[in-house]
Design a protein around this motif. Structure first.
Motif: not given
Length: 122
Positions: A22-36
């Motif tokens: 899952c590739v994220a774009s937009g805001r600072t990726f490292s600041a987000y919790v990611m889930g599946w």
């Protein structure tokens, strides 16, 4: 806004492995919790795994020991390594993100991808 784009789904046999990305774009990726999450036909969307910015993880009991979530902050990408796949793992898999702490509730996630289909044949 955060845009999420999943890939890596497919048709496999019982016992096989797949790795979702899952590739994220937009805001600072490292600041987000990611889930599946995943959703099988006729069922509600359910939690699979989540990873914090620092690498902390939580898993659904149904996938513990078989699935591994990881992230590469330099590539703005989160992965779901799925081993020992079973027919009951068949679903559309969604990537999601949120700010704050690890969470399993789908309502706590703000951004969602379009999903990628995983089908496991018996």
């Amino acid at each position: 806004q955060v845009q999420l784009d999943e890939s890596g789904g497919g048709l496999v046999q019982t016992g096989d492995s797949l790795r979702l990305s899952c590739v994220a774009s937009g805001r600072t990726f490292s600041a987000y919790v990611m889930g599946w999450f995943r959703q099988a036909p006729g069922k509600e969307r359910e939690f699979v795994a989540s990873i914090s910015w620092g690498g902390g993880t939580i898993y659904a009991d149904s996938v513990k020991g078989r699935f591994t979530i990881s992230r590469d902050n330099a590539k703005n990408t989160v992965y779901l390594q799925m081993n020992g796949l079973k027919p009951e793992d068949t679903a559309v898999y969604y990537c999601a993100s949120r700010q704050g702490s690890l969470a399993a509730g789908r309502s706590r996630y703000d951004y969602w991808g379009q999903g990628t289909q995983v089908t496991v044949s018996s």
